[in-house]
Design a protein around this motif. Sequence first.
Motif, short mmCIF file in Angstrom:
data_model
loop_
_atom_site.label_atom_id
_atom_site.label_comp_id
_atom_site.label_asym_id
_atom_site.label_seq_id
_atom_site.Cartn_x
_atom_site.Cartn_y
_atom_site.Cartn_z
N MET A 122 0.84 -1.20 0.00
CA MET A 122 0.00 0.00 0.00
C MET A 122 0.87 1.24 0.00
N GLY A 126 0.14 2.57 -3.36
CA GLY A 126 -1.14 3.23 -3.08
C GLY A 126 -2.31 2.28 -3.19
N ARG A 127 -2.08 1.13 -3.79
CA ARG A 127 -3.15 0.13 -3.93
C ARG A 127 -2.58 -1.26 -3.70
N TYR A 154 -6.20 -17.36 -12.38
CA TYR A 154 -6.46 -15.93 -12.22
C TYR A 154 -6.04 -15.15 -13.47
N LYS A 159 -8.11 -11.77 -14.05
CA LYS A 159 -8.49 -11.25 -12.74
C LYS A 159 -7.28 -10.76 -11.94
N TYR A 165 -0.16 -0.76 -9.57
CA TYR A 165 -0.69 0.57 -9.89
C TYR A 165 0.40 1.62 -9.64
N CYS B 9 -9.46 -1.89 -4.28
CA CYS B 9 -8.44 -2.74 -4.92
C CYS B 9 -8.99 -4.06 -5.46
N SER B 10 -9.80 -4.75 -4.67
CA SER B 10 -10.29 -6.06 -5.13
C SER B 10 -11.06 -5.93 -6.44
N ASP B 12 -10.61 -4.06 -8.74
CA ASP B 12 -9.71 -3.75 -9.84
C ASP B 12 -8.94 -5.00 -10.29
N SER B 13 -9.09 -6.11 -9.53
CA SER B 13 -8.35 -7.32 -9.89
C SER B 13 -9.17 -8.58 -9.61
N THR B 14 -8.96 -9.20 -8.46
CA THR B 14 -9.60 -10.50 -8.20
C THR B 14 -11.13 -10.42 -8.17
N ILE B 16 -12.98 -8.42 -10.17
CA ILE B 16 -13.32 -7.61 -11.36
C ILE B 16 -14.79 -7.76 -11.76
N GLU B 17 -15.37 -8.95 -11.50
CA GLU B 17 -16.79 -9.17 -11.86
C GLU B 17 -17.70 -8.20 -11.12
N ASP B 38 -7.69 8.55 -9.32
CA ASP B 38 -6.46 8.19 -8.60
C ASP B 38 -6.74 7.73 -7.16
N TRP B 39 -7.87 7.03 -6.97
CA TRP B 39 -8.20 6.56 -5.62
C TRP B 39 -7.12 5.64 -5.09
N ASN B 40 -7.03 5.57 -3.75
CA ASN B 40 -6.04 4.69 -3.12
C ASN B 40 -6.73 3.62 -2.27
N CYS B 41 -5.95 2.63 -1.86
CA CYS B 41 -6.46 1.55 -1.01
C CYS B 41 -7.04 2.11 0.28
N GLY B 43 -7.00 0.73 3.07
CA GLY B 43 -6.27 0.25 4.25
C GLY B 43 -6.71 -1.15 4.66
N SER B 44 -7.91 -1.52 4.21
CA SER B 44 -8.44 -2.87 4.38
C SER B 44 -8.25 -3.38 5.81
N SER B 45 -7.96 -4.66 5.94
CA SER B 45 -7.87 -5.23 7.29
C SER B 45 -6.48 -5.09 7.88
#
Lengths: 195, 294
Positions: A122, A126-127, A154, A159, A165, B9-10, B12-14, B16-17, B38-41, B43-45
Amino acid sequence: MEEFSQSQAKSKNAAEELQKRSHVEAAKCYQCGKCSGGCPVADYMDIMPRQVMRLVQLGLVEEALKSKAIWLCAGCSTCSVRCPKGVDIAHEMETLRIMAKERGYIPEKDIDKFHNIYIGLMKGFGRMYEPGLIVGRNVTTGHLLKDFSYGIPYLVKRKLNLLPYRPKQKDDIKRIFETAEQLMQQDLAEFREGR
Amino acid sequence: MKYAYYPGCSLDSTGIEFNLSTKAVCKALNVELWEIPDWNCCGSSSAHVTNPYLALGLPARNMAIAEEAGLDVAIPCAACYARSKNVELAVKESDDTRRKVAMMIGREYKGESKARALVDVFYHDLGTEMIKQKVQKPLKGLKVLTYYGCLFVRPTKTAFDDAENPISMDEIMTALGAEVMSWSSKTECCGASLSACKSTVGFPMIEKILDDAQKSGADCIVTACPMCMANLDMRQEQIGKKKGVHYGLPVYYITELLGIALNLPPKSLGIDRHFVPAIDLLNKIEPTTGGGGQ
């Protein structure tokens, strides 16, 4: 005996610090055990969430800090929403875990490493960057092939991003991380002064 | 109806659906989404078990950008929603927190721009009556289990639905014509990242939910969380194999089934990208005579 009193002194300081950091009113807990009964991870914990709260009440915070329970907590907050006294147990566990890490009590190394890698990615991009997370986790924990079989599917299913990023406002991310660290250090200094 | 859009983030990848189906469904329902640049994560868990300030600063930046645009934020992912809602409430609660957040993000965030779970937007802002009117292909004959997981319903402070018996997804699925089955794992925790960093604990948690789903006699599970999806869909075969069970339970994002009911092509929603094949079950939906509404 001397060892015992040292441990007690440590616990007393830790108890004060915990209260200042979490603002959870542990004294309200009347030990009904509902938190432990509903905890989806309780089966795997060394001590129950109820016992963590009891240790905190008794001022034996050092013992709570050394438990595996605070690391295994999934943060689902089932305990907190069900507590008849409105004690936010999940937040207490989370705060204890941060304090444990600062003191070097890390009984669940793989869990710690996973989150460290996540934070590092992160900070850098940033992502989230999944390939970095999986490879980083496998290399640092030594489980080299874990989840390896998911990589190809994947990619085939499109995916995964092969490349991380690249944030346009890289300085924004940098400032968040640096300032958050400074704020945390300031708090820690205040806790120590207040003793 | 217009919202700032925070995919996270998710998506954008895993997951995507979830992104594809959210965009397609919102377009069909005339919900305009403006993706935060330009959004950022969020911070999640990991951020909130590391440094509580980081857990405020990361989502605050996204929320502040939305606030400058004068928009509330629609957030599909459960964790992103909970983290973003948390900072919205924190800056409203305390001036000190608001100041510290401003120091971290180098701009003001007053909490005026609200974090909204996408399901909540569908349920409260659009409403099930409106959704029902838009249905072109009712999900007749489809027995679904709604799976809320944790972060839409807990902790109470950030939740938008009941902690023990949430109904928003149930009512949306009923409006789509599906049969909502009852089960006891509606709000059970899937273990989130424990499957990735402590599988001896994480896997049995997933197994329990899959076993419960299988016993219920339902055809599939519906979720709105990419972490729950990864655990229940991606790991389903792996967990079944260990005990010699073939669950064969497709897991859908709620937006995917919304898209099907709106008669959008399954591939445009990403349903062909699941681990547990999820296209075939959709053929089970009983054809209805005459289009438009039920």
